[in-house]
Design a protein around this motif. Structure first.
Motif, PDB file in Angstrom:
ATOM      1  N   TRP A 101       0.840  -1.192   0.000  1.00 21.00           N
ATOM      2  CA  TRP A 101       0.000   0.000   0.000  1.00 21.00           C
ATOM      3  C   TRP A 101       0.881   1.251   0.000  1.00 21.00           C
ATOM      4  N   HIS A 102       0.605   2.190  -0.867  1.00 19.48           N
ATOM      5  CA  HIS A 102       1.347   3.461  -0.934  1.00 19.48           C
ATOM      6  C   HIS A 102       2.838   3.188  -0.703  1.00 19.48           C
ATOM      7  N   ILE A 103       3.392   2.367  -1.585  1.00 19.35           N
ATOM      8  CA  ILE A 103       4.747   1.844  -1.391  1.00 19.35           C
ATOM      9  C   ILE A 103       5.777   2.970  -1.268  1.00 19.35           C
ATOM     10  N   SER A 104       5.581   4.035  -2.049  1.00 13.54           N
ATOM     11  CA  SER A 104       6.574   5.124  -1.998  1.00 13.54           C
ATOM     12  C   SER A 104       6.560   5.818  -0.632  1.00 13.54           C
ATOM     13  N   LEU A 105       5.383   5.906  -0.010  1.00  9.47           N
ATOM     14  CA  LEU A 105       5.319   6.506   1.331  1.00  9.47           C
ATOM     15  C   LEU A 105       5.946   5.552   2.357  1.00  9.47           C
ATOM     16  N   THR A 106       5.651   4.258   2.202  1.00 10.14           N
ATOM     17  CA  THR A 106       6.226   3.270   3.121  1.00 10.14           C
ATOM     18  C   THR A 106       7.751   3.342   3.085  1.00 10.14           C
ATOM     19  N   THR A 107       8.312   3.471   1.883  1.00  4.27           N
ATOM     20  CA  THR A 107       9.762   3.555   1.742  1.00  4.27           C
ATOM     21  C   THR A 107      10.285   4.795   2.472  1.00  4.27           C
ATOM     22  N   PHE A 108       9.577   5.911   2.308  1.00  2.00           N
ATOM     23  CA  PHE A 108       9.989   7.139   2.980  1.00  2.00           C
ATOM     24  C   PHE A 108       9.927   6.978   4.499  1.00  2.00           C
ATOM     25  N   ILE A 109       8.803   6.405   4.973  1.00  2.00           N
ATOM     26  CA  ILE A 109       8.631   6.247   6.429  1.00  2.00           C
ATOM     27  C   ILE A 109       9.743   5.372   6.989  1.00  2.00           C
ATOM     28  N   THR A 110      10.013   4.262   6.308  1.00  2.00           N
ATOM     29  CA  THR A 110      11.027   3.328   6.807  1.00  2.00           C
ATOM     30  C   THR A 110      12.409   3.975   6.817  1.00  2.00           C
ATOM     31  N   LYS A 148      18.620   1.925  22.857  1.00  2.00           N
ATOM     32  CA  LYS A 148      18.937   0.532  22.517  1.00  2.00           C
ATOM     33  C   LYS A 148      18.144   0.102  21.284  1.00  2.00           C
ATOM     34  N   ARG A 149      18.620  -0.937  20.615  1.00  2.00           N
ATOM     35  CA  ARG A 149      17.859  -1.430  19.454  1.00  2.00           C
ATOM     36  C   ARG A 149      17.174  -2.739  19.814  1.00  2.00           C
ATOM     37  N   THR A 150      16.294  -2.657  20.779  1.00  2.00           N
ATOM     38  CA  THR A 150      15.560  -3.846  21.197  1.00  2.00           C
ATOM     39  C   THR A 150      14.229  -3.896  20.470  1.00  2.00           C
ATOM     40  N   LEU A 151      13.536  -4.995  20.653  1.00  2.00           N
ATOM     41  CA  LEU A 151      12.222  -5.164  20.022  1.00  2.00           C
ATOM     42  C   LEU A 151      11.251  -4.086  20.509  1.00  2.00           C
ATOM     43  N   MET A 152      11.374  -3.765  21.809  1.00  2.00           N
ATOM     44  CA  MET A 152      10.467  -2.778  22.391  1.00  2.00           C
ATOM     45  C   MET A 152      10.702  -1.385  21.788  1.00  2.00           C
ATOM     46  N   PHE A 153      11.996  -1.036  21.643  1.00  2.00           N
ATOM     47  CA  PHE A 153      12.313   0.267  21.055  1.00  2.00           C
ATOM     48  C   PHE A 153      11.950   0.301  19.561  1.00  2.00           C
ATOM     49  N   SER A 154      12.083  -0.839  18.931  1.00  2.00           N
ATOM     50  CA  SER A 154      11.690  -0.920  17.516  1.00  2.00           C
ATOM     51  C   SER A 154      10.183  -0.668  17.387  1.00  2.00           C
ATOM     52  N   ALA A 155       9.420  -1.257  18.300  1.00  2.00           N
ATOM     53  CA  ALA A 155       7.970  -1.062  18.294  1.00  2.00           C
ATOM     54  C   ALA A 155       7.629   0.407  18.552  1.00  2.00           C
ATOM     55  N   LEU A 156       8.376   1.005  19.490  1.00  2.00           N
ATOM     56  CA  LEU A 156       8.140   2.419  19.807  1.00  2.00           C
ATOM     57  C   LEU A 156       8.448   3.300  18.590  1.00  2.00           C
ATOM     58  N   SER A 157       9.545   2.982  17.895  1.00  2.00           N
ATOM     59  CA  SER A 157       9.902   3.746  16.680  1.00  2.00           C
ATOM     60  C   SER A 157       8.795   3.626  15.637  1.00  2.00           C
ATOM     61  N   THR A 158       8.282   2.423  15.497  1.00  2.00           N
ATOM     62  CA  THR A 158       7.210   2.204  14.516  1.00  2.00           C
ATOM     63  C   THR A 158       6.000   3.066  14.855  1.00  2.00           C
ATOM     64  N   LEU A 159       5.656   3.059  16.131  1.00  2.00           N
ATOM     65  CA  LEU A 159       4.479   3.817  16.576  1.00  2.00           C
ATOM     66  C   LEU A 159       4.669   5.310  16.298  1.00  2.00           C
ATOM     67  N   LEU A 160       5.857   5.816  16.639  1.00  2.00           N
ATOM     68  CA  LEU A 160       6.130   7.240  16.418  1.00  2.00           C
ATOM     69  C   LEU A 160       6.150   7.574  14.931  1.00  2.00           C
ATOM     70  N   ALA A 161       6.832   6.738  14.166  1.00  2.00           N
ATOM     71  CA  ALA A 161       6.945   6.995  12.723  1.00  2.00           C
ATOM     72  C   ALA A 161       5.562   7.003  12.070  1.00  2.00           C
ATOM     73  N   MET A 162       4.724   6.055  12.444  1.00  2.00           N
ATOM     74  CA  MET A 162       3.399   5.986  11.834  1.00  2.00           C
ATOM     75  C   MET A 162       2.497   7.121  12.336  1.00  2.00           C
ATOM     76  N   GLY A 163       2.695   7.532  13.582  1.00  2.00           N
ATOM     77  CA  GLY A 163       1.941   8.680  14.098  1.00  2.00           C
ATOM     78  C   GLY A 163       2.258   9.936  13.292  1.00  2.00           C
ATOM     79  N   ILE A 164       3.560  10.127  13.002  1.00  2.00           N
ATOM     80  CA  ILE A 164       3.978  11.290  12.190  1.00  2.00           C
ATOM     81  C   ILE A 164       3.405  11.153  10.775  1.00  2.00           C
ATOM     82  N   ALA A 165       3.468   9.930  10.240  1.00  2.00           N
ATOM     83  CA  ALA A 165       2.922   9.704   8.886  1.00  2.00           C
ATOM     84  C   ALA A 165       1.426   9.999   8.864  1.00  2.00           C
ATOM     85  N   GLY A 166       0.744   9.628   9.951  1.00  2.00           N
ATOM     86  CA  GLY A 166      -0.694   9.925  10.041  1.00  2.00           C
ATOM     87  C   GLY A 166      -0.934  11.424  10.020  1.00  2.00           C
TER      88      GLY A 166
END
Lengths: 311, 479
Positions: free
Chosen positions: B287-296, B309-327
């Motif tokens: 979905w909206h691959i060009s935006l996904t590439t930018f977000i990632t 740290k680069r733990t699973l928990m921090f990765s999840a937190l990064s995802t949440l923040l990144a998607m919140g900004i994308a929203g």
């Protein structure tokens, strides 16, 4: 070397095929668009490209768009009276109203704001001596313009869902002898003929009125009156069991609207005089929409009452 | 100018395509590409500013400013290179906020502002969300050494190229700049790419004019007119809105890709049958691959790197923040923020589920769950307020009226005309869930009679719908 020349040859062949493909695809598209436009212009189903006097033009299932465009030239050129109101009036028979050529502006699911927009297309180009204005709560319950009614353009007459629908209906009736449900005076019959059954209903909700729609209806009547049109109000009939259920609300609505609207004679089909009409289930296909029998009877009654009202 | 308009399809696009081919031939191999590029730049400027010339001022400011910044990055050494990049990104974000988010942020800080203070209304330059991201990516690419800033002429052509200027797909300079020599099409492949472009465009036109607008009618009815919808009806209206957005935006992207192809430029795909995804991670890969590439690349990764740290928990937190900004990027409203946060939490859970090797969900149920979650997020995306969106989400599980169809029965008389829109609704649903992607169809394109028939039929039906004044504005135009 051989492999390179084979690839080059294949590419050249692809290029040649693609050029041929493009010529055919774009050519067929242009041909279809051109011929369809020419047919649409020749048929001129909305009477906007040629003189519409004396022509018989029908609407189709996209009656909003059709009536919007027909009102720009066809209606003012061929009619001197209007029927305005809700879907419960679309199958009335205006040809029974003697002395005038009535055009039925009613729309299925229509509301006052849509009716105002329709009639305003016709008013600058014609003079309407009489207008029958229906009084039914559904007319002033909403003011939204449905089916993209606010974006209708004349170009639609050159090939759109609406115009193709009309063209199809015309061709079917001309060559396949299938009678159209749509008539040149704006009326149309309903496809189904069922007898209404009283059904359990929830709370009375129909009377919540939209102030914009009410204002539009009042403005429409005032505009017509200012242009010298005589107004006759008709309180639409309802199937008796349904009417009984909502009697108080309907009557208070009628009283409210007749008070707000400019004065004029009222033909009230919810009065005791027409109780027998309302109790006959064969006159209705549901709570408010008339069967062909009902529409026939009602139109004849209106004609008599109209002559009296206009004396 | 809209892609799905006769003005564009019958006038603007043919003139630009034919003009670019003629110019290329006229000026020969040496000067042809430059002459064509100049012509396309002029066409793009007209395309962008013909309705509101003021837009061009804002766009020009962004182009010149970012070109200067890119040159600064290119010339700078060491830490100052990074400082210019950061300054550039801050300026770009500030520029976007100035037009798009000022009122939104001011409403949140209303308590601190003087009473009666009004945020000045600057208007909303068309496509600012898209061209600002393009500029940010351009600066990043310059910083990473992936490209060298060219002339202002090249940069202006890259940013203003009309197929993607207003609503994407978001493109990276390194994928576009080297193609400028192909403007007007190369002699040996001109008709092949032109035919493929026409085919791709016809698919996009049909998706937008026929499918998207049929679903738009159901969704608009469900979100505005329908009263007390049952659970079943709420799902139908929610799915209709989701499919409306899909066909609207993917149709637009197809038309953009097709238009660019006709001019000899390949821009990356943006959708790949997203509703065949069986997980949220897979959904965002489709979905909206060009935006996904930018977000990632430019949100998720930098946020993760900034965390301790680069733990699973921090990765999840990064995802949440990144998607919140994308929203929030979609628009200044809490509904968009929640849309982003919902997807962020879906993705985070999906990541954890995979890493922790939680029980496998069978494909069909996984697919259904993905669609349901995506649809709920879209309810927020399409609602005018959080309150309405929440009410609509709750209605999906209405226990009092699970299966009543009163509203659906009224659809036909409320302006939907099922005999016209019924077939697009049924076929569109099948295409969305089990059909191939347009990208795949265009990739497999061969100049055969069958494909010719497809292109002709899709275009002609598209024309009829376009001329019926049915098409609703592109959903992504407001972003």
């Amino acid at each position: 070397m051989n492999a390179t020349s084979t690839v080059t040859a294949a590419a050249t062949q692809d290029e040649r095929k693609s050029r041929h493909w493009l010529i055919v695809a774009l050519g067929v598209i242009l041909l279809c668009v051109g011929s369809s436009t020419a047919v649409a212009w020749r048929m001129d189903v909305y009477g906007i490209f040629r003189d519409p006097h004396g022509r018989d033009l029908i609407t189709s299932s996209h009656e909003r768009r059709a009536k919007f465009l027909l009102n720009q030239a066809y209606v003012p050129a061929n009619f001197d009276a209007l029927v305005i109101g809700a879907s419960s009036q679309v199958n009335w028979l205006p040809e029974y109203f003697s002395g005038y050529r009535f055009y039925n502006e009613s729309l299925e699911g229509g509301n006052a704001s849509e009716e105002r927009r329709l009639v305003e297309q016709a008013m600058p180009h014609g003079h309407f001596k009489v207008a029958i204005v229906g009084l039914y709560p559904r007319t002033t319950k909403f003011h939204d313009l449905q089916d993209g009614f606010d974006t209708v353009r004349r170009e639609e007459a050159l090939g759109s869902i609406s115009s193709l629908g009309v063209e199809y209906d015309i061709l079917m009736s001309r060559f396949m002898h299938q009678p159209s449900r749509f008539f040149p005076n704006g009326s149309h019959s309903f496809p189904q003929q069922v007898t209404p059954k009283p059904h359990a209903r929830g709370p009375h909700v129909i009377i919540a009125q939209d102030p914009v729609a009410v204002a539009d209806y009042i403005a429409l009547v005032q505009e017509l009156q200012n242009a010298g049109t005589r107004i006759v109000y008709v309180v639409n009939p309802m199937y008796e069991p349904e009417f009984e259920y909502d009697r108080d609300e309907i009557q208070s609505y009628t009283a409210m609207m007749t008070k707000k609207l400019p004065a004029g004679p009222v033909i009230d089909f919810l009065s005791a005089d027409y109780a027998s009409f309302r109790t006959n289930p064969h006159n209705f296909i549901d709570d408010v929409h008339l069967s062909s029998t009902g529409a026939n009877t009602l139109s004849r009654i209106i004609n008599v009452r109209l002559q009296r009202a206009l004396q | 100018m809209l892609f799905a308009s006769f003005e564009y399809i019958l006038l603007f696009l043919p003139i630009v395509v034919v003009g670019s081919i003629v110019l290329r031939k006229l000026f020969g191999a040496t000067h042809g590409p430059r002459a064509t590029q100049f012509f396309i730049l002029a066409a793009s400027i007209y395309f962008y500013s013909n309705r509101r010339p003021l837009n061009l001022v804002y766009l020009s400011f962004s182009i010149v400013g970012n070109w200067l910044l890119a040159r600064g990055i290119d010339r700078a050494q060491g830490a100052s290179k990074k400082r210019i990049l950061i300054a550039g990104n801050v300026l770009n974000v500030a520029y976007l906020c100035l037009f798009k988010y000022l009122a939104f942020f001011a409403s949140m800080l209303a308590f601190a502002l003087p009473s009666g203070y009004k945020v000045p209304a600057l208007g909303f330059p068309l496509g600012i969300s898209f061209f600002t991201i393009t500029q940010i990516m351009y600066l990043m690419e310059c910083y990473e050494g992936l490209i060298t800033p060219g002339t202002l002429f090249d940069h202006a052509t890259f940013v203003t190229f009309f197929p993607y200027l207003i609503s994407g797909p978001l493109v990276r300079a390194k994928r576009i700049l080297h193609q400028f020599g192909s403007f007007g099409g190369k002699d040996e492949t001109r008709f092949t790419t032109l035919a493929r472009g026409v085919f791709h465009f016809s698919i996009g036109l049909f998706k937008k004019a026929v499918f998207a607008d049929a679903f738009a009618r159901v969704a608009a009815y469900g979100f505005s007119t329908a009263q007390h919808p049952s659970a079943l009806e709420s799902w139908v209206f929610g799915l209709a809105y989701m499919l409306q957005v899909y066909f609207d935006f993917s149709g637009y992207s197809d038309m953009a890709i097709g238009s660019a192809m006709m001019l000899g430029i390949e821009i990356p795909r943006n959708f790949d049958a997203p509703f065949r995804a069986t997980s949220i991670i897979e959904f965002w890969q489709r979905w909206h691959i060009s935006l996904t590439t930018f977000i990632t690349t430019y949100l998720y990764t930098p946020i993760l790197k900034a965390l301790p740290k680069r733990t699973l928990m921090f990765s999840a937190l990064s995802t949440l923040l990144a998607m919140g900004i994308a929203g929030l990027w979609h628009g200044p409203a809490w509904t968009f923020v929640i849309f982003g946060l919902l997807h962020g939490s879906y993705l985070a859970i999906n990541q954890v589920w995979r890493k922790k090797q939680m029980p496998h969900i069978p494909g069909f149920f996984s697919w259904m769950l993905t669609i349901a979650l995506v649809m709920i997020a879209f309810i927020y995306f399409g609602s005018d307020s959080v309150v309405h969106a929440t009410a609509r989400t709750i209605a999906l599980f209405n226990p009092h009226h699970p299966f009543t169809t009163t509203n659906l029965a009224l659809l036909n008389i409320e302006g939907l005309s099922l005999h016209i829109f019924g077939p697009p609704l049924v076929i569109g649903t099948l295409v969305a869930f089990i059909g191939p992607s347009s990208e795949q169809l265009a990739r497999d394109f061969r100049p055969t009679a069958l494909n010719c028939a497809y292109a002709v039929v899709l275009t002609l039906i598209g024309f009829v719908f376009v001329n019926s004044s049915i098409p609703a504005p592109f959903v992504y135009f407001r972003f």
